[in-house]
Design an enzyme around this catalytic site. Structure first.
Site, short mmCIF file in Angstrom:
data_model
loop_
_atom_site.label_atom_id
_atom_site.label_comp_id
_atom_site.label_asym_id
_atom_site.label_seq_id
_atom_site.Cartn_x
_atom_site.Cartn_y
_atom_site.Cartn_z
N SER A 25 43.30 35.04 32.22
CA SER A 25 44.02 33.77 32.09
C SER A 25 43.87 33.24 30.67
O SER A 25 42.80 33.34 30.07
CB SER A 25 43.45 32.75 33.07
OG SER A 25 43.52 33.25 34.39
N GLN A 56 38.34 34.70 30.02
CA GLN A 56 37.35 35.47 30.76
C GLN A 56 37.82 36.91 30.93
O GLN A 56 38.77 37.17 31.67
CB GLN A 56 37.13 34.84 32.14
CG GLN A 56 36.12 35.56 33.00
CD GLN A 56 36.06 34.99 34.42
OE1 GLN A 56 37.10 34.66 34.98
NE2 GLN A 56 34.88 34.90 34.98
N GLU A 108 31.32 29.15 38.04
CA GLU A 108 32.75 29.22 38.35
C GLU A 108 33.02 28.81 39.80
O GLU A 108 33.99 28.12 40.10
CB GLU A 108 33.27 30.64 38.09
CG GLU A 108 34.77 30.77 38.30
CD GLU A 108 35.32 32.15 37.91
OE1 GLU A 108 34.51 33.05 37.60
OE2 GLU A 108 36.55 32.32 37.93
N SER A 162 37.65 41.11 34.92
CA SER A 162 38.37 42.07 35.76
C SER A 162 39.01 43.19 34.94
O SER A 162 39.42 42.99 33.81
CB SER A 162 39.47 41.35 36.53
OG SER A 162 38.94 40.30 37.28
C1 LIG Z 1 45.69 33.53 38.95
C2 LIG Z 1 44.57 34.48 38.69
C3 LIG Z 1 43.81 34.30 37.54
C4 LIG Z 1 42.78 35.17 37.24
N1 LIG Z 1 42.10 34.99 36.08
C5 LIG Z 1 41.14 35.88 35.73
C6 LIG Z 1 40.49 35.78 34.47
O1 LIG Z 1 40.76 34.87 33.68
N2 LIG Z 1 39.58 36.70 34.15
C7 LIG Z 1 39.24 37.70 34.99
O2 LIG Z 1 38.37 38.47 34.64
N3 LIG Z 1 39.83 37.85 36.20
C8 LIG Z 1 40.79 36.96 36.57
N4 LIG Z 1 41.43 37.10 37.79
C9 LIG Z 1 41.10 38.27 38.62
C10 LIG Z 1 40.45 37.98 39.94
O3 LIG Z 1 39.09 37.70 39.75
C11 LIG Z 1 40.68 39.23 40.80
O4 LIG Z 1 42.07 39.30 41.07
C12 LIG Z 1 39.92 39.19 42.09
O5 LIG Z 1 38.53 39.27 41.86
C13 LIG Z 1 40.37 40.31 43.05
O6 LIG Z 1 40.38 41.57 42.42
P1 LIG Z 1 41.68 42.49 42.51
O7 LIG Z 1 42.83 41.69 42.06
O8 LIG Z 1 41.38 43.74 41.80
O9 LIG Z 1 41.88 42.78 44.03
P2 LIG Z 1 41.15 43.91 44.88
O10 LIG Z 1 39.70 43.90 44.60
O11 LIG Z 1 41.88 45.20 44.73
O12 LIG Z 1 41.37 43.36 46.34
C14 LIG Z 1 42.58 43.58 47.08
C15 LIG Z 1 42.33 43.10 48.52
O13 LIG Z 1 41.27 43.87 49.09
C16 LIG Z 1 40.25 43.02 49.54
N5 LIG Z 1 38.96 43.65 49.31
C17 LIG Z 1 38.49 44.26 48.20
N6 LIG Z 1 37.23 44.65 48.37
C18 LIG Z 1 36.86 44.28 49.61
C19 LIG Z 1 35.67 44.37 50.37
N7 LIG Z 1 34.55 44.91 49.91
N8 LIG Z 1 35.69 43.86 51.60
C20 LIG Z 1 36.80 43.26 52.12
N9 LIG Z 1 37.93 43.14 51.45
C21 LIG Z 1 37.96 43.63 50.20
C22 LIG Z 1 40.39 41.76 48.71
O14 LIG Z 1 39.84 40.64 49.37
C23 LIG Z 1 41.90 41.65 48.57
O15 LIG Z 1 42.41 41.05 49.72
C24 LIG Z 1 42.48 36.24 38.12
C25 LIG Z 1 43.23 36.41 39.28
C26 LIG Z 1 44.28 35.55 39.57
C27 LIG Z 1 45.08 35.78 40.81
#
Ligand SMILES: Cc1cc2nc3c(=O)[nH]c(=O)nc-3n(C[C@H](O)[C@H](O)[C@H](O)COP(=O)(O)OP(=O)(O)OC[C@H]3O[C@@H](n4cnc5c(N)ncnc54)[C@H](O)[C@@H]3O)c2cc1C
Lengths: 383, 312
Positions: free
Chosen positions: A163, A128, A246, A131
């Site tokens: 992933s 996927q 999902e 992100s």
């Molecule tokens: C093990 C793992 C596997 C993954 N696999 C995939 C994959 O296969 N494909 C893929 O596309 N993505 C994948 N992801 C990505 C995952 O979808 C993102 O990590 C997730 O959506 C959060 O985005 P970020 O990491 O950029 O965190 P951020 O968006 O930067 O968030 C950081 C913190 O800020 C908070 N925050 C952000 N915006 C807001 C808001 N509006 N209000 C309140 N709080 C907020 C969040 O809750 C979090 O606590 C994976 C992540 C993990 C950990």
């Protein structure tokens, strides 16, 4: 309120049980988390076994190669496979649980014929690519660009946290096809072959020490226009379909697995005398209530969604509580393990580490709470 | 397997909701509170006529012939409406105590070590044993040795019974009564948890601060979202336990519903700000009743032990 199963469904359960009892004893253990090629081979071989036995794509529609099973049969399948300790979907996660169902729902006849059978047979696996470094929770901020060149898109940008990228054949990729349009309107959903020139995958190490996800760099990657699912610039809507799968039922089987873990924890605590501690005992008892109720919540959600098993925003309610309960389960496991909780060779120690991702991946808990508050409770949108 | 309400069940729920809104709506509830009114026997009889107490008695015995799932729906509505009285004990005693099914006799429960609710208005006492038979005692005799407690919940008068009278008539299957009592109480808790969620959401959408509805602020939004999650998890547990009548599942339902009712009432109070701390607001009434119910029929400690024993 009917929790009973029809005679046909019970017959299905009995057949599945017998099949699992026959095939599982000869199955080897799943390779170590760092051995991704080994894991891919293992997971796809298991999928092939399911396919040959007629259990692949149970809840997929028949015209997508599925079995058109009732939601109840799907739940029975998840319950019985987990209860028997059968392998988890693993590397097949994206293909089986959300890219595949999205293509089944939104793809053309040719697209379904091309992509779905290999997923069901375990021949091809998907990852996927949603992100990006600057677009996580704010997915619609994605910047990876796709510029039309004849019957191809030329794609440049980067993706992160992908992933299984190292071992995937295909990627469900979100790209910006109209940079001038409002954010949600200029996105398209593409199927990209991972060995196309210009795709570079760089593994990232997780806090558990494994390389289960990766960074992906896309440098003028040519993707056929025919690989677009849904209309150009209509990718946000298609993405919502993907996310509903999902968050809807993708984690359901794990609830049963958590109950098995809980039993195993109780057995271990009994064996070493810790069970005499009422605080620990009651903590495990409380978790029993959580996982039983989460299973019932799933049955409720699936019943409400009717055929097809798409749960919609009710899935956010489930995901919020499940991700929390799973983390609490492995905190309790650490207590049962005592000094052994520092031993990475104990399975529960690795599971404790990986449980930390559950409140982040597939939409963080904060984002799920926003969804529940705005879409289910109707509270005003805010900043 | 279709774990949804049937049309009949929806109709039943709508009927009770309507009855309670008409006979014990908010104005009436607040008026009773101000008047310090005791048990309203007229309302009690009306509930009986609607089948509230005879619901699970076989039709041959003059009952409605329905089961635990339907009973749970009724008690959920009662919990949402803050309907006072020993509803659970009276339904459990219907068929065993003369007049209970018809709303002529009010039956309350005596759990050793806990104060007895509504002793002043009750005709009989139900004493559920953990395993053995439940025992019925004459409430009048119990009152002789009873001392009133200044009750936390203004709708639930409490009495400490120091010297309970001797055994009365035996009712079979005390263990079953105990689990069913826990389940019906859990249903009341569920109704309260869902109601306080509604109250919080309603207030959050209407009250403005900093030029916006407070419900647009994430800190408030997330409180409300967690309230819904608690209520919905409790709902799944309570409904499923009503279908299976499994004692372990009932223990889980009581545990989760108690938690949902108490924590949702507290969060609802927080969302209401200073208004939430007033007598005028209904929030404290939900919280106080939820606290009491959490101690009735099955405590968290007892439920957790049942659930732990079920493991491996
Ligand atoms: C093990 C793992 C596997 C993954 N696999 C995939 C994959 O296969 N494909 C893929 O596309 N993505 C994948 N992801 C990505 C995952 O979808 C993102 O990590 C997730 O959506 C959060 O985005 P970020 O990491 O950029 O965190 P951020 O968006 O930067 O968030 C950081 C913190 O800020 C908070 N925050 C952000 N915006 C807001 C808001 N509006 N209000 C309140 N709080 C907020 C969040 O809750 C979090 O606590 C994976 C992540 C993990 C950990």
């Amino acid at each position: 309120m009917d929790l009973s199963y029809t005679p046909q469904e019970e017959e299905f359960r009995a057949r599945l049980r017998a099949w699992l009892a026959a095939v599982l004893p000869s199955l080897a253990a799943r390779p170590h988390p760092d051995d991704w090629p080994g894991r891919r081979a293992y997971d796809t071989a298991w999928q092939r076994m399911l396919y040959d036995a007629g259990y692949a794509g149970l809840h997929w529609p028949v015209d997508a190669g599925g079995r058109g099973a009732t939601p109840a049969q799907h739940l029975i399948f998840l319950e019985e496979t987990e209860r028997a300790g059968a392998p988890y979907v693993g590397a097949n996660f994206v293909g089986l649980l959300h890219a595949g169902p999205t293509i089944a729902a939104e793809g053309t006849a040719e697209q379904r014929a091309r992509w779905l059978p290999p997923v069901l047979r375990g021949d091809e696996i998907w990852c996927q690519g949603f992100s990006e470094p600057d677009a996580g929770s704010d997915l619609a901020a994605l910047r990876t660009r796709a510029v039309r060149d004849g019957d191809h898109y030329v794609v440049s940008g980067s993706k992160i946290w992908t992933s299984h990228a190292e071992v995937a054949d295909w990627c469900e990729l979100l790209v910006r096809t109209d940079p001038a349009a409002p954010r949600h309107r200029g996105i398209s959903w593409l199927a990209m072959e991972m060995d196309t020139p210009g795709v570079t995958v760089r593994p990232l190490r997780t806090l558990a020490g494994s390389t289960e996800f990766a960074e992906m760099f896309l440098d003028e990657v040519r993707v056929p226009v025919a690989n677009r699912v849904g209309a150009e610039n209509d990718g946000w809507r298609v993405t919502m379909v993907t996310l509903s799968f999902e968050r809807g039922t993708a984690f359901v089987g794990e609830v049963v697995a958590c109950r098995r873990t809980l039993d195993a924890l109780a057995a271990e605590a009994r064996a070493d005398g810790r069970w005499d501690d009422p605080v620990l005992r009651r903590r495990l008892g409380r978790l029993n209530a959580e996982f039983r109720a989460l299973w019932r919540l799933t049955q409720w959600n699936v019943g409400e969604a009717g055929r097809g098993g798409v749960v919609g925003t009710g899935g956010s309610v489930f995901k919020l509580r499940y991700s929390q309960a799973r983390q609490e389960l492995y905190e309790a496991a650490a207590e049962v393990l005592g000094a052994d909780s520092a031993d990475l060779d104990r399975e529960w120690v690795l599971d404790r580490l990986s449980s930390l991702s559950y409140t982040i991946a597939a939409g963080t808990s904060q984002i799920q709470r926003n969804i529940v508050a705005e879409r289910l409770l109707g509270l005003p949108k805010g900043r | 397997m279709d774990f949804q309400l049937s049309d009949d069940q929806r109709a039943l729920r709508a009927g009770v909701r309507e009855l309670l809104a008409g006979r014990f709506g908010r104005d009436r509830m607040r008026a009773d509170l101000d008047a310090g009114a005791g048990l309203d026997r007229t309302l009690w009889r009306e509930l009986a006529r609607a089948g509230f107490f005879a619901l699970r008695l076989p039709e041959a015995e003059g009952g409605v012939g329905l089961g635990l799932p339907e009973a749970v729906l009724l008690f959920e509505e009662a919990g949402a409406a803050l309907l006072p009285g020993p509803l659970v004990a009276t339904q459990l005693a219907a068929g065993a105590v003369k007049g209970a099914a018809e709303g002529e006799a009010v039956v309350t429960a005596w759990e050793p070590g806990r104060p007895v609710a509504h002793l002043d208005g009750a005709d009989a006492l139900l004493v559920p044993g953990s395993e053995g038979a439940a025992v019925l005692r004459d409430a009048g005799r119990a009152r002789e040795s009873a001392v009133p407690v200044r009750s936390l919940d203004p709708f639930t008068p409490l009495w400490r019974v120091t010297n309970p009278p001797e055994v009365g008539e035996q009712v079979s299957d005390g263990g079953r009564l105990r689990t069913e009592g826990a389940l019906l109480t859990a249903a009341e808790q569920l109704g309260s948890a869902a109601r306080t969620t509604d109250m919080a959401v309603q207030h959050a959408g209407a009250r403005e601060q900093f030029g916006s509805p407070i419900g647009s602020f994430q800190a408030v939004k997330h409180l409300c979202a967690e309230m819904l999650v608690r209520a919905e998890l409790a709902r799944s547990a309570v409904y499923a336990a009503a279908v299976t009548a499994d004692p372990v599942e009932i223990a889980g339902a009581k545990l989760l519903a108690d938690e949902a009712a108490v924590r949702n009432a507290r969060d609802c109070l927080q969302v209401h700000g200073g208004m939430g701390f007033t007598w005028e607001s209904d929030v404290h009434l939900h919280l106080k009743r939820a606290w009491l119910r959490a101690g009735w029929w099955m405590t968290a400690e007892a439920a957790e032990e049942v659930l732990a024993t079920d493991l491996c």
